[in-house]
Design a protein around this motif. Structure first.
Motif, PDB file in Angstrom:
ATOM      1  N   ASP A 442       0.843  -1.192   0.000  1.00 42.21           N
ATOM      2  CA  ASP A 442       0.000   0.000   0.000  1.00 42.21           C
ATOM      3  C   ASP A 442       0.877   1.240   0.000  1.00 42.21           C
ATOM      4  OD1 ASP A 442      -2.264   1.587   0.061  1.00 42.21           O
ATOM      5  OD2 ASP A 442      -2.563   1.418   2.229  1.00 42.21           O
ATOM      6  N   VAL A 443       0.352   2.324  -0.550  1.00 39.78           N
ATOM      7  CA  VAL A 443       0.971   3.640  -0.457  1.00 39.78           C
ATOM      8  C   VAL A 443      -0.113   4.623  -0.041  1.00 39.78           C
ATOM      9  CG1 VAL A 443       0.610   4.089  -2.935  1.00 39.78           C
ATOM     10  CG2 VAL A 443       2.333   5.395  -1.674  1.00 39.78           C
ATOM     11  N   GLN A 444       0.209   5.478   0.919  1.00 44.57           N
ATOM     12  CA  GLN A 444      -0.764   6.433   1.429  1.00 44.57           C
ATOM     13  C   GLN A 444      -0.111   7.795   1.586  1.00 44.57           C
ATOM     14  OE1 GLN A 444      -4.064   6.118   2.177  1.00 44.57           O
ATOM     15  NE2 GLN A 444      -4.117   3.976   1.521  1.00 44.57           N
ATOM     16  N   ALA A 445      -0.872   8.847   1.326  1.00 47.50           N
ATOM     17  CA  ALA A 445      -0.424  10.213   1.563  1.00 47.50           C
ATOM     18  C   ALA A 445      -1.373  10.854   2.561  1.00 47.50           C
ATOM     19  CB  ALA A 445      -0.400  11.014   0.267  1.00 47.50           C
ATOM     20  N   VAL A 446      -0.803  11.627   3.488  1.00 48.71           N
ATOM     21  CA  VAL A 446      -1.596  12.266   4.532  1.00 48.71           C
ATOM     22  C   VAL A 446      -1.312  13.764   4.504  1.00 48.71           C
ATOM     23  CG1 VAL A 446      -2.071  12.399   6.993  1.00 48.71           C
ATOM     24  CG2 VAL A 446      -1.497  10.200   5.965  1.00 48.71           C
ATOM     25  N   ASN A 447      -2.371  14.552   4.505  1.00 47.35           N
ATOM     26  CA  ASN A 447      -2.201  16.012   4.532  1.00 47.35           C
ATOM     27  C   ASN A 447      -1.900  16.462   5.949  1.00 47.35           C
ATOM     28  OD1 ASN A 447      -2.300  18.780   3.875  1.00 47.35           O
ATOM     29  ND2 ASN A 447      -4.427  18.861   4.589  1.00 47.35           N
ATOM     30  N   GLY A 448      -0.712  17.000   6.132  1.00 48.11           N
ATOM     31  CA  GLY A 448      -0.347  17.588   7.418  1.00 48.11           C
ATOM     32  C   GLY A 448       0.139  19.007   7.254  1.00 48.11           C
ATOM     33  N   GLY A 449       0.013  19.529   6.040  1.00 49.90           N
ATOM     34  CA  GLY A 449       0.518  20.858   5.744  1.00 49.90           C
ATOM     35  C   GLY A 449      -0.565  21.911   5.735  1.00 49.90           C
ATOM     36  N   ALA A 450      -0.226  23.051   5.132  1.00 50.84           N
ATOM     37  CA  ALA A 450      -1.129  24.199   5.174  1.00 50.84           C
ATOM     38  C   ALA A 450      -2.325  24.036   4.257  1.00 50.84           C
ATOM     39  CB  ALA A 450      -0.349  25.465   4.802  1.00 50.84           C
ATOM     40  N   THR A 451      -2.120  23.414   3.086  1.00 48.03           N
ATOM     41  CA  THR A 451      -3.177  23.388   2.071  1.00 48.03           C
ATOM     42  C   THR A 451      -3.480  21.958   1.661  1.00 48.03           C
ATOM     43  OG1 THR A 451      -2.413  25.525   1.235  1.00 48.03           O
ATOM     44  CG2 THR A 451      -3.886  24.260  -0.179  1.00 48.03           C
ATOM     45  N   ALA A 452      -4.733  21.544   1.799  1.00 42.56           N
ATOM     46  CA  ALA A 452      -5.137  20.218   1.357  1.00 42.56           C
ATOM     47  C   ALA A 452      -5.041  20.129  -0.161  1.00 42.56           C
ATOM     48  CB  ALA A 452      -6.563  19.923   1.813  1.00 42.56           C
ATOM     49  N   GLY A 453      -4.463  19.032  -0.651  1.00 38.00           N
ATOM     50  CA  GLY A 453      -4.329  18.852  -2.085  1.00 38.00           C
ATOM     51  C   GLY A 453      -3.076  19.461  -2.671  1.00 38.00           C
ATOM     52  N   LYS A 454      -2.202  20.016  -1.813  1.00 38.22           N
ATOM     53  CA  LYS A 454      -0.962  20.644  -2.280  1.00 38.22           C
ATOM     54  C   LYS A 454       0.197  20.085  -1.465  1.00 38.22           C
ATOM     55  CE  LYS A 454       1.203  25.199  -2.870  1.00 38.22           C
ATOM     56  NZ  LYS A 454       1.016  26.658  -2.677  1.00 38.22           N
ATOM     57  N   LEU A 455       1.260  19.682  -2.137  1.00 39.04           N
ATOM     58  CA  LEU A 455       2.419  19.126  -1.435  1.00 39.04           C
ATOM     59  C   LEU A 455       3.155  20.254  -0.724  1.00 39.04           C
ATOM     60  CD1 LEU A 455       4.133  16.652  -0.831  1.00 39.04           C
ATOM     61  CD2 LEU A 455       5.415  17.083  -2.922  1.00 39.04           C
ATOM     62  N   ASP A 456       3.229  20.176   0.612  1.00 37.52           N
ATOM     63  CA  ASP A 456       3.948  21.189   1.372  1.00 37.52           C
ATOM     64  C   ASP A 456       4.423  20.610   2.691  1.00 37.52           C
ATOM     65  OD1 ASP A 456       1.515  21.063   2.669  1.00 37.52           O
ATOM     66  OD2 ASP A 456       0.872  23.081   2.140  1.00 37.52           O
ATOM     67  N   ALA A 457       5.135  21.430   3.452  1.00 35.46           N
ATOM     68  CA  ALA A 457       5.732  20.975   4.708  1.00 35.46           C
ATOM     69  C   ALA A 457       4.668  20.414   5.645  1.00 35.46           C
ATOM     70  CB  ALA A 457       6.474  22.133   5.370  1.00 35.46           C
ATOM     71  N   GLY A 458       4.971  19.263   6.240  1.00 24.22           N
ATOM     72  CA  GLY A 458       4.054  18.596   7.151  1.00 24.22           C
ATOM     73  C   GLY A 458       3.316  17.432   6.539  1.00 24.22           C
ATOM     74  N   ASP A 459       3.286  17.349   5.214  1.00 22.98           N
ATOM     75  CA  ASP A 459       2.637  16.225   4.549  1.00 22.98           C
ATOM     76  C   ASP A 459       3.450  14.949   4.755  1.00 22.98           C
ATOM     77  OD1 ASP A 459       0.585  17.827   3.651  1.00 22.98           O
ATOM     78  OD2 ASP A 459       1.505  18.198   1.701  1.00 22.98           O
ATOM     79  N   VAL A 460       2.768  13.812   4.654  1.00 21.37           N
ATOM     80  CA  VAL A 460       3.391  12.521   4.947  1.00 21.37           C
ATOM     81  C   VAL A 460       3.100  11.537   3.816  1.00 21.37           C
ATOM     82  CG1 VAL A 460       3.389  10.537   6.521  1.00 21.37           C
ATOM     83  CG2 VAL A 460       3.263  12.860   7.442  1.00 21.37           C
ATOM     84  N   LEU A 461       4.113  10.741   3.459  1.00 24.09           N
ATOM     85  CA  LEU A 461       3.968   9.676   2.460  1.00 24.09           C
ATOM     86  C   LEU A 461       4.420   8.374   3.104  1.00 24.09           C
ATOM     87  CD1 LEU A 461       3.282   9.160  -0.569  1.00 24.09           C
ATOM     88  CD2 LEU A 461       5.713   9.449  -1.043  1.00 24.09           C
ATOM     89  N   ARG A 462       3.574   7.339   3.027  1.00 26.95           N
ATOM     90  CA  ARG A 462       3.882   6.051   3.667  1.00 26.95           C
ATOM     91  C   ARG A 462       3.892   4.925   2.642  1.00 26.95           C
ATOM     92  NH1 ARG A 462       0.126   7.918   7.849  1.00 26.95           N
ATOM     93  NH2 ARG A 462       1.333   8.611   9.654  1.00 26.95           N
ATOM     94  N   PHE A 463       4.974   4.132   2.668  1.00 32.06           N
ATOM     95  CA  PHE A 463       5.116   2.953   1.826  1.00 32.06           C
ATOM     96  C   PHE A 463       5.018   1.722   2.736  1.00 32.06           C
ATOM     97  CE2 PHE A 463       7.590   6.352  -0.094  1.00 32.06           C
ATOM     98  CZ  PHE A 463       7.237   6.295  -1.432  1.00 32.06           C
ATOM     99  N   THR A 464       4.060   0.838   2.459  1.00 35.34           N
ATOM    100  CA  THR A 464       3.891  -0.375   3.258  1.00 35.34           C
ATOM    101  C   THR A 464       4.209  -1.600   2.415  1.00 35.34           C
ATOM    102  OG1 THR A 464       2.152   0.684   4.581  1.00 35.34           O
ATOM    103  CG2 THR A 464       2.307  -1.713   4.687  1.00 35.34           C
ATOM    104  N   PHE A 465       5.105  -2.451   2.918  1.00 33.17           N
ATOM    105  CA  PHE A 465       5.464  -3.705   2.255  1.00 33.17           C
ATOM    106  C   PHE A 465       4.660  -4.848   2.851  1.00 33.17           C
ATOM    107  CE2 PHE A 465       9.035  -0.859   1.642  1.00 33.17           C
ATOM    108  CZ  PHE A 465       9.469  -1.134   0.356  1.00 33.17           C
ATOM    109  N   THR A 466       4.747  -6.018   2.222  1.00 36.03           N
ATOM    110  CA  THR A 466       4.030  -7.189   2.731  1.00 36.03           C
ATOM    111  C   THR A 466       4.836  -7.963   3.758  1.00 36.03           C
ATOM    112  OG1 THR A 466       4.883  -8.540   0.912  1.00 36.03           O
ATOM    113  CG2 THR A 466       2.721  -7.501   0.593  1.00 36.03           C
ATOM    114  N   ASP A 467       6.107  -7.623   3.932  1.00 35.96           N
ATOM    115  CA  ASP A 467       6.987  -8.324   4.866  1.00 35.96           C
ATOM    116  C   ASP A 467       8.023  -7.326   5.367  1.00 35.96           C
ATOM    117  OD1 ASP A 467       8.193 -10.327   6.335  1.00 35.96           O
ATOM    118  OD2 ASP A 467       8.188 -11.774   4.686  1.00 35.96           O
TER     119      ASP A 467
END
Length: 607
Positions: A442-467
């Motif tokens: 799975d890959v997920q992005a989370v808005n933690g920055g100033a503007t939803a829908g815009k890549l900026d400071a505070g945003d998070v990207l998560r890569f999940t493997f099966t093992d």
């Protein structure tokens, strides 16, 4: 009467809520309990987040203004509403006030900040802990003489109306001059001069002196007499695109029976292709009908030709770029659709296959269908092996791909009618079986920055493997602890794609080699055409459980922008696609599968 059945029923009810009814993020507290000895079941009184909107204080404001938010929660009630603003060029929301009683409002002293364009929003929290953030509204703060140039958009074509607005100009007469410069330069040239309000002029993007595909910065300068009074903020990176895309219809072949693949190739070097319409026209008519509209490359779809009357057809593709330029391909003519006697086709189960996969076929015959057999063979060979034979529609097989070696396989379907005659489908080629123990999950992005829908400071990207993975296979010597990295965001055109296919990857250092986490196709536009941006970031590894197995999660937290810019706010929700690399290995040194995985869960605007 035993209370055990009641307890079981309550448990099942709570489990059902947990599986299907709880919002993804919650601070809900449990407020009611039923108990049976050592066993207890708790249930919250509120599983629903509040609703909240912020009212616009007007298109322009000055001095101290009241900002009002409307919030409600039918279950537990609203605990508080926080009203915030985002200053011009700001990267963090600033709280104006927190109100706990309706009507929820704040007094905003606009003189405490700079003049310019502001966003306002409200954040409501209910008494169960659920939080909802409103959509932002925009307003212009103008406590002093201020000139604002309207944004014509990221991409323009033809004749473009440009409008400047002047605030607090008093009784003095002003002239407004609108200027342009090639992006990245400071050589400003006059586009037009407007003597009186409204300050509007037309920009002819096809005129001499402007280059197609070039980006320009725009600004407005207000003067009174011979004195330059004020200059607007720069509207940057406005691209001119008056050129239509290039598009070619792929020959679908003839005769066409059952479900067939239709495709086109399309490119656009400037604003990028946003959609391709695939169309058919029956011979003897003048009507073109769109039967599918792919929006991402490859521009293709599967279409059941049995929906068409038998006969001769022409096919074509129409491509549209981001600014609305349209091009139509040459027609592929004389293609025969013939489903009168018999047709059979195998449906595409996907480019990458693992575990148990359902393979289906569609078939028709005027003589009736006795059976449909679905076969597999190593790609490019004729060594066919039956997966199953089905006698009733829908014709399907469950293929345990773990019983064959990893590799590329072809698929086909063979129909036998009631008279014993057979019809064989077109071969579906090169479906890759990959049952590697380590895969992208799975890959997920989370808005933690100033503007939803815009890549900026505070945003998070998560890569999940099966093992579990070996952190050192991602970056030499890495143990999984916090590591400085760089997040690179690139426009689709820079990676050989087009349209809404901007990509993200992770570098060890600025302008360095990409880490083998692979790349993520965001399936939306987050940066302007032919542009890229790099962000300082940190990377850590942790563990989670995937299908009962301990697995690795790599979390990237975005920091300040390091270089580039020209960022966009995504206009729609999308499903990201992560393509990993085989360089990453598990704890036993086995390489990761390169099979892409799509973002799980509901559609969102990512960052």
């Amino acid at each position: 009467m035993s209370r055990r059945p009641l307890l079981v029923t309550a448990l099942l009810a709570v489990m059902g809520i947990a599986l299907f009814g709880i919002p993804s993020m919650s601070g809900a507290t449990f407020t009611s309990v039923s108990a049976n000895g050592a066993s207890s079941v708790s249930a919250a009184t509120d599983w629903t987040a509040p609703t909240v909107t912020v009212q616009s204080p007007g298109t322009s404001v000055k001095g101290t203004v009241t900002v009002v938010a409307d919030a409600s929660d039918a279950r537990s009630g609203v605990a508080n509403v926080v009203v915030q603003y985002l200053a011009p060029g700001g990267s963090a929301w600033v709280t104006i006030c927190t109100d706990t009683t309706s009507p929820y409002s704040c007094s905003w002293n606009t003189t405490a900040g700079a003049d310019g364009s502001y966003d306002l929003r409200a954040v409501a929290t209910d008494n169960a802990g659920y939080v909802t953030t409103s959509d932002p509204v925009s307003t212009t703060v103008a406590n002093n003489l201020l000139v604002v140039l309207g944004d014509p958009g990221d991409v323009v074509k033809g004749s473009v109306a440009l409008t400047a607005s002047l605030y607090n100009s008093g009784a003095l007469p002003y002239t407004v001059r609108i200027e342009y410069a090639v992006t990245g330069t400071s050589t400003w040239k006059t586009l037009c001069t407007v003597l009186t309000a409204p300050y509007t002029c037309t920009w002819s993007t096809t005129a001499s002196g402007f280059t197609q595909g070039e980006s320009y910065d725009l600004r407005a300068v207000a003067t009174t007499g011979l004195v330059v009074s004020t200059t607007s903020a720069v509207v940057s990176d406005v691209m001119i695109d008056n050129v239509a895309p290039s598009v070619t219809m792929t020959d679908p072949g003839t005769p066409l029976r059952g479900t067939a693949t239709f495709a086109a190739t399309a490119t656009d070097a400037d604003s990028g292709v946003v959609q391709v319409q695939l169309q058919y026209q029956r011979s003897g008519t003048s009507t073109w009908t769109t039967f599918c509209t792919p929006t991402v490359d490859p521009y293709s779809c599967r279409y059941d030709t049995a929906k068409l009357s038998d006969g001769t057809y022409a096919f074509r593709a129409t491509a549209t770029d981001a600014i609305g330029n349209v091009a139509t391909s040459a027609s592929v003519t004389g293609r025969v659709v013939d489903n009168t006697v018999a047709s059979v086709s195998v449906e595409d189960p996907g480019a990458y296959l693992s575990g148990s996969v359902t393979v289906t076929a569609t078939a028709s015959s005027t003589a009736g269908i006795a059976s449909v057999r679905i076969d597999r063979a190593p790609a490019g060979t004729t060594t066919w092996t039956a997966l199953c034979t089905d006698t009733t529609a829908p014709y399907a097989c469950s293929w345990d791909t773990t019983t064959v070696a990893d590799g590329s396989y072809d698929l086909r379907a063979v129909m036998t009618d009631s008279l014993g005659r057979t019809t064989t489908s077109t071969t579906l080629g090169a479906r890759r079986v990959d049952n590697s123990p380590l895969q992208a999950y799975d890959v997920q992005a989370v808005n933690g920055g100033a503007t939803a829908g815009k890549l900026d400071a505070g945003d998070v990207l998560r890569f999940t493997f099966t093992d579990q993975v070996s952190p050192g296979s991602i970056s030499a010597g890495w143990t999984g602890s916090s590591l400085p990295v760089v997040v690179r965001l690139r426009d689709a055109l820079l990676v050989g794609s087009s349209g809404n296919n901007d990509t993200v990857d992770v570098l060890r250092s600025a302008n360095g080699t990409a880490l083998p986490l692979g790349s993520v196709n965001l399936k939306q536009s987050f940066v302007k055409n032919n542009k890229q941006a790099q962000f300082n970031a940190t990377m850590v590894a942790s563990t989670t459980t995937v299908n009962g197995t301990t697995a690795t999660v790599v979390t990237i937290t975005v920091g300040t922008i390091a270089s580039g810019g020209s960022l966009r706010t995504a206009g729609a929700a999308s499903t990201m696609v992560w393509t990993p690399t085989a360089t990453v290995t598990d704890l036993n040194g086995r390489p990761c599968s390169t099979a892409p995985t799509s973002e799980r869960g509901a559609l969102d605007k990512e960052f």
